[in-house]
Design a protein around this motif. Structure first.
Motif, PDB file in Angstrom:
ATOM      1  N   UNK A  13     -19.445  27.090 -22.588  1.00  0.00           N
ATOM      2  CA  UNK A  13     -20.348  25.960 -22.354  1.00  0.00           C
ATOM      3  C   UNK A  13     -20.999  26.018 -20.987  1.00  0.00           C
ATOM      4  N   UNK A  14     -20.190  26.321 -19.984  1.00  0.00           N
ATOM      5  CA  UNK A  14     -20.681  26.467 -18.621  1.00  0.00           C
ATOM      6  C   UNK A  14     -20.141  27.783 -18.063  1.00  0.00           C
ATOM      7  N   UNK A  15     -20.660  28.183 -16.910  1.00  0.00           N
ATOM      8  CA  UNK A  15     -20.151  29.389 -16.249  1.00  0.00           C
ATOM      9  C   UNK A  15     -20.158  29.166 -14.747  1.00  0.00           C
ATOM     10  N   UNK A  16     -19.149  29.709 -14.104  1.00  0.00           N
ATOM     11  CA  UNK A  16     -19.050  29.683 -12.643  1.00  0.00           C
ATOM     12  C   UNK A  16     -19.550  31.033 -12.145  1.00  0.00           C
ATOM     13  N   UNK A  17     -20.719  31.030 -11.505  1.00  0.00           N
ATOM     14  CA  UNK A  17     -21.430  32.264 -11.193  1.00  0.00           C
ATOM     15  C   UNK A  17     -21.729  32.389  -9.703  1.00  0.00           C
ATOM     16  N   UNK A  18     -22.299  33.520  -9.343  1.00  0.00           N
ATOM     17  CA  UNK A  18     -22.747  33.724  -7.978  1.00  0.00           C
ATOM     18  C   UNK A  18     -23.890  32.824  -7.586  1.00  0.00           C
ATOM     19  N   UNK A  19     -24.478  32.137  -8.556  1.00  0.00           N
ATOM     20  CA  UNK A  19     -25.572  31.188  -8.306  1.00  0.00           C
ATOM     21  C   UNK A  19     -25.123  29.744  -8.525  1.00  0.00           C
ATOM     22  N   UNK A  20     -23.814  29.524  -8.598  1.00  0.00           N
ATOM     23  CA  UNK A  20     -23.296  28.174  -8.819  1.00  0.00           C
ATOM     24  C   UNK A  20     -22.871  27.969 -10.266  1.00  0.00           C
ATOM     25  N   UNK A  21     -22.659  26.713 -10.626  1.00  0.00           N
ATOM     26  CA  UNK A  21     -22.263  26.358 -11.990  1.00  0.00           C
ATOM     27  C   UNK A  21     -23.520  26.262 -12.843  1.00  0.00           C
ATOM     28  N   UNK A  22     -23.551  27.005 -13.944  1.00  0.00           N
ATOM     29  CA  UNK A  22     -24.734  27.011 -14.802  1.00  0.00           C
ATOM     30  C   UNK A  22     -24.361  26.607 -16.224  1.00  0.00           C
ATOM     31  N   UNK A  23     -25.380  26.207 -16.978  1.00  0.00           N
ATOM     32  CA  UNK A  23     -25.221  25.924 -18.405  1.00  0.00           C
ATOM     33  C   UNK A  23     -26.574  26.162 -19.075  1.00  0.00           C
ATOM     34  N   UNK A  24     -26.573  26.170 -20.397  1.00  0.00           N
ATOM     35  CA  UNK A  24     -27.804  26.332 -21.170  1.00  0.00           C
ATOM     36  C   UNK A  24     -27.991  25.161 -22.141  1.00  0.00           C
ATOM     37  N   UNK A  25     -27.324  24.064 -21.874  1.00  0.00           N
ATOM     38  CA  UNK A  25     -27.395  22.917 -22.777  1.00  0.00           C
ATOM     39  C   UNK A  25     -28.804  22.321 -22.847  1.00  0.00           C
TER      40      UNK A  25
END
Length: 357
Positions: free
Chosen positions: A10-22
């Motif tokens: 649902x979400x991802x913790x990435x090098x660019x912060x917390x992201x989602x595609x909702x």
């Protein structure tokens, strides 16, 4: 016939912060139910019940998992009905923009026992403060890891045969699409294939690609155009009216790890670290791009040093994520302990009967 359930993050913790595609899915859904709730595990069980109910009636379901607790469900999408049920509070706060139309809201903030809440409040406040600090460390380490990975990619970009890469991409496009052009606009969807989790890198590639009859597993080095190739093929498919599903990377928010063309039953997969896949079923094939990278002893020595720094940064991020997941788990458990079970049961019935199944 029972419907299928496909898992993704649902979400991802990435090098660019917390992201989602909702946001993409909310625009496509016929109805979105925004579920407002404090941090808790209880909603996950209710969403799983909804998924099972719809699947038992023959609907195919997409289920969105939490990277912190992979057994925890943050949302479900009933594909044939176009209904999205989504946890719309932290870590991703989502707000309805079409109330009275396609958007509904169900709040679970009023299903708690005030006396129990007061009892658990001190521990929740303490864990929340600790969790915020640990999350900051995790995201900082992920940002550093991404910057180091960019250095790694730059070394390989400089020694790539990009003309041959372009030729291979064009040949693959001809193989996949031929002269096919569909008289419609392509349906474009976006999913997250994985994320750094409490137990390390985790992906849902097997679930996401389970219906594809042909899987092209791309093998190569960082910076050698795996994502670039998939984006080019996706753009060509969209121009031809072919439905396209993007599977986004869980470290670099701008990178693609999977591309699917459901109408063709074909997908391409970045099958390298941290999600290594090899031929495991009929229809799988390897596309190896590593040979397009010129041998260079100096470049290899640079990469050896970069690899060590990257491993250290990812290790720090993974350790922080593990601690963060532990703290958020304690917060969720404390909130669950303060539930007014009767009120929760009644509100659950509201959600279960809000829309026809």
């Amino acid at each position: 016939m029972t419907g299928s359930i496909t898992e993704s993050m649902g979400t991802a913790y990435t090098g660019d912060g917390i992201i989602h595609k909702y946001d993409h899915l909310i625009r496509q859904a016929a109805v979105t139910v925004f579920i407002k709730t404090p941090p808790a595990f209880a909603l996950s069980g209710l969403l799983n019940e909804l998924a099972a109910l719809h699947a038992s009636r023959g609907s195919d379901i997409e289920r969105f998992r939490s990277p912190l607790h992979l057994e925890k469900t943050d949302g479900i999408y009933v594909k044939d009905a176009g209904i999205l049920y989504i946890s719309a509070s932290a870590p991703v706060s989502l707000e309805p923009a079409d109330l009275g139309g396609r958007h509904r809201v169900v709040s679970f903030y009023d299903v708690y026992d005030e006396d129990k809440l007061r009892a658990v409040n001190p521990s929740i406040v303490q864990h929340t403060e600790e969790a915020e600090a640990v999350l900051g460390k995790a995201l900082q380490s992920l940002s550093e890891a991404k910057a180091i990975h960019d250095e790694w990619e730059a070394v390989n970009i400089a020694r790539m045969d990009w003309a041959e890469h372009t030729a291979i991409t064009a040949k693959l496009a001809a193989d996949l699409f031929g002269t096919l052009r569909l008289n419609k606009e392509a349906v474009v969807t976006h999913r997250i294939i994985g994320s750094l989790s409490a137990s390390g890198a985790h992906d849902f590639i097997p679930s996401i690609t389970k219906t594809a009859k042909r899987r092209i597993l791309i093998k190569s080095l960082p910076g050698t155009g795996k994502s670039t190739m998939m984006k080019a093929l996706a753009a060509e498919a969209e121009k031809r009216g072919i439905d396209t599903e993007y599977g986004w990377c869980g470290l670099d928010a701008g990178s693609i790890d999977v591309i699917q063309f459901p109408e063709l039953s074909v997908c391409l997969i970045d099958a390298t670290e941290p999600h290594v896949y090899d031929i495991e079923r009929e229809g799988d094939e390897i596309l190896n791009l590593a040979g397009l990278c010129a041998k260079d002893e100096l470049a290899e020595r640079k990469i050896d040093a970069i690899r060590l720094r990257y491993k250290a940064a990812i290790g720090e991020a993974a350790e922080a994520m593990h601690r963060y997941a532990g703290l958020t788990g304690r917060i969720d458990a404390a909130m669950d302990s303060a539930l007014d079970q009767q009120a929760f049961s009644e509100k659950s019935k509201t959600l279960l009967t809000l829309l026809p199944v």
